[in-house]
Write a protein that holds these residues in place. Sequence first.
Motif, PDB file in Angstrom:
ATOM      1  N   GLN A 116      36.642   0.985  35.186  1.00  0.00           N
ATOM      2  CA  GLN A 116      35.855   1.673  36.206  1.00  0.00           C
ATOM      3  C   GLN A 116      36.439   1.442  37.593  1.00  0.00           C
ATOM      4  O   GLN A 116      36.451   2.368  38.427  1.00  0.00           O
ATOM      5  N   ASP A 120      37.477   4.427  40.047  1.00  0.00           N
ATOM      6  CA  ASP A 120      36.893   4.529  41.388  1.00  0.00           C
ATOM      7  C   ASP A 120      37.974   4.595  42.461  1.00  0.00           C
ATOM      8  O   ASP A 120      37.892   5.393  43.413  1.00  0.00           O
ATOM      9  N   PRO A 196      35.161  10.176  37.960  1.00  0.00           N
ATOM     10  CA  PRO A 196      35.048  10.784  39.287  1.00  0.00           C
ATOM     11  C   PRO A 196      35.630  12.200  39.322  1.00  0.00           C
ATOM     12  O   PRO A 196      36.425  12.597  38.466  1.00  0.00           O
ATOM     13  N   THR A 437      30.923  13.621  42.883  1.00  0.00           N
ATOM     14  CA  THR A 437      30.999  12.217  42.498  1.00  0.00           C
ATOM     15  C   THR A 437      32.431  11.748  42.694  1.00  0.00           C
ATOM     16  O   THR A 437      33.338  12.189  41.981  1.00  0.00           O
ATOM     17  N   GLY A 439      33.230   8.373  42.782  1.00  0.00           N
ATOM     18  CA  GLY A 439      33.336   7.071  42.147  1.00  0.00           C
ATOM     19  C   GLY A 439      31.992   6.679  41.579  1.00  0.00           C
ATOM     20  O   GLY A 439      30.991   7.378  41.767  1.00  0.00           O
ATOM     21  N   SER A 440      31.928   5.561  40.888  1.00  0.00           N
ATOM     22  CA  SER A 440      30.684   5.149  40.246  1.00  0.00           C
ATOM     23  C   SER A 440      29.585   4.868  41.260  1.00  0.00           C
ATOM     24  O   SER A 440      28.401   4.928  40.941  1.00  0.00           O
ATOM     25  N   LYS A 441      29.976   4.580  42.513  1.00  0.00           N
ATOM     26  CA  LYS A 441      28.979   4.293  43.555  1.00  0.00           C
ATOM     27  C   LYS A 441      29.259   5.060  44.836  1.00  0.00           C
ATOM     28  O   LYS A 441      28.787   4.678  45.918  1.00  0.00           O
ATOM     29  N   SER A 442      30.008   6.155  44.740  1.00  0.00           N
ATOM     30  CA  SER A 442      30.360   6.886  45.957  1.00  0.00           C
ATOM     31  C   SER A 442      30.268   8.389  45.744  1.00  0.00           C
ATOM     32  O   SER A 442      30.413   8.889  44.629  1.00  0.00           O
TER      33      SER A 442
END
Length: 711
Positions: A116, A120, A196, A437, A439-442
């Motif tokens: 991940q 990312d 992503p 999306t 990234g996993s948090k962005s």
Amino acid sequence: MKKQDNKLQGARLALPMLAVAASLAACGGGNGGSAESAVTYTAGSVFQVGTTSFDPNLPPEPTLPSESAVCATLEASNNLVSRPDGSLPPEADPSKSGVGVAVDPATANPDQARIQAALDACGALVDSEVGAKIASADAAATAAQVAAAKPNVNIAGVSGEELAKPQYRASKYAVRLVVNSKGPGNGFITGPLTLPSGVTLWIDKGVTMYATRDAKAFAPNLNGPYCANTAVSASKAGSSGNCLPLIGGNNLVNSAVMGDGRIDSRAYAEIVTTDKLYPLMKVDMTCSNTYTSYAAGKQAADGTSCDNGGTVVDSKSSARNMTWWDLAYLGNMVQNGTTGYGSQSNFRMMVFNYAKNLTLYRITLNNSANFHVVPSGVDGLTVWGVKVQTPSLAAFANPAGNGNPLYTGEVYNEDNVKNTDAFDPGSASKRLDDYLTTGSKSKSATKMAFDGYLKNFVFAYNYVSTGDDDMAFKGSNNPSPAGSGLLAIDGKRDVRSDRKYGMVVAHNHIYWGHGISVGSETNAGVTNVEVYDNSFWRSEEGLRIKSDYARGGEVSNIRYENICIKDALNGLLFTPYYSTKALPANGPLFPNFHDITMNNVRIMGKTTVKLQGFQANTGGYSNPQYPLVMTMNNVVADDPSAINVISSDAKLTIKGVNLPLVATADNRNVINGVPTKAVDPNKVVDCSKAFVDFPAIGASNYFGSTWDSQR
């Protein structure tokens, strides 16, 4: 075994048929049409299924990334080496059953974090290079569409066709998984991954990416939803939506999963947990804890009623934990049949929602716990040269099962590996404006538009064998505004300039499974689909349209051509009586299948042909008849006496058909034309090279070197 062209390309060259004139002999039954004296074939050559090398009607074949396009290369650990059967040895990630027992995260899920992180980082690079270009193109396209907007038409933003151009692709965009350069390592174990926008996950030849067996990884939230169960309360069934998918992605542009490696979800293997309090079911139907106690950070006492579909908590049980397929069988075949609410909370292999240009290429997919690939609302969905085989040989080598992996003691077969659909493409539930999306948090800095339709779908050159639908168009969600009159899936919607058709299923080899299907959800409509040059060998179903009055709707302009079907349980299965699912609150939804065309379909071996429309006044409702309206040209069986026909409420126009079709008042059939025994199947379509062994792909090949030898 037939060797395939390296480019996995084939063609539908629309070759007409050899000119012959055959005297007819009536095949029995049939009325409503005049007798014919001859069957006429157009001059040319008989089409040979499964052997051509180029299709001018399709877009170009996808390609693997170049070395220079790789953001990061990750090597497999030498602790993970696939066995010849495709499974990992027990010592690679040991099982631990019982109450208050947890496995080590270092062995249960060693690779998720690093994969991940690489995805990312690659997603951030892609966004920094082309994100602004994509946003600018979308803003311009959206403004133009708004200015020219017609009522009830979704705003699509920039098209996937435009975004396929090189200026929207970053110079580096791929994360590559490879074998260990200094040892035998060729496996990765991972939990759920977020793909992503703009990034390709490239799984190299010889590499297998295995799903972790840790149930907690797919349900990370303490207060739910909870994964790995068949019920989440005394009256509520489980759902795959309770689990994160192994690979997921929403709001994507130019993303892909490809390579000559494998993804194995290991649904055959015992489920474990890295949290000793996380509730798991065991094969004796007890459970290790309850969700109520788990959320409170406590262990429930023995004898406490389970809330995951099991009976009671039992710390003394020595039974092994369930596998994902144990849960699927229990929920669907046992509990659902007795209580009406059972269903498995199993993770799906891939779930993608809202994308422009999404590609699966040359990858092998094995042993999903639920559906393999579920893409919704994609403009430019390409599935090309993919192999799906479930169950694979690894499932039969499962150490926990000792050759009888199901908790029932059964060996895996096509009837007990439940809900392992290979591909379920569909439209999304609504139009969407949202951030990409990255990234996993962005997320991206700017929103972009997705109209929610499934458009420009190519399913070509694939090999599929699974325990449920091999490919099924799901017409359940309609992103169109109310009153638009538009169907959810329409092959004529926004067809790109690099192809002839917007919805194509071509040049595929289908083995076990429910064939090429439309439905069961057809409530939002499916129309204008081209299905040609496909073979079905020992499949449960061949060509299929299925629905019922809980989820029915219009299915029209489905065209089948140049098809070979051999030894299928149901060669043709068209029914609006798929199930007795509970009706929606606002009343029935009546299935309506019409303008279906079959040209040059050959059926070999014993099989059932079911051709059914929807009867008037069904179920106590005052509904009109919705007959199955179908044209059949040169639809033949090598042995018509081996065909069991079930037909009702059908309006068939036939020519060159030797199936024993009968029109009677009792079954409300109307047949325009007369069945004939004079047609020669060899002059309809050439199936001599259509049926090939499943390609040799090492451990994934079900029975080793050949498909046929031990069936």
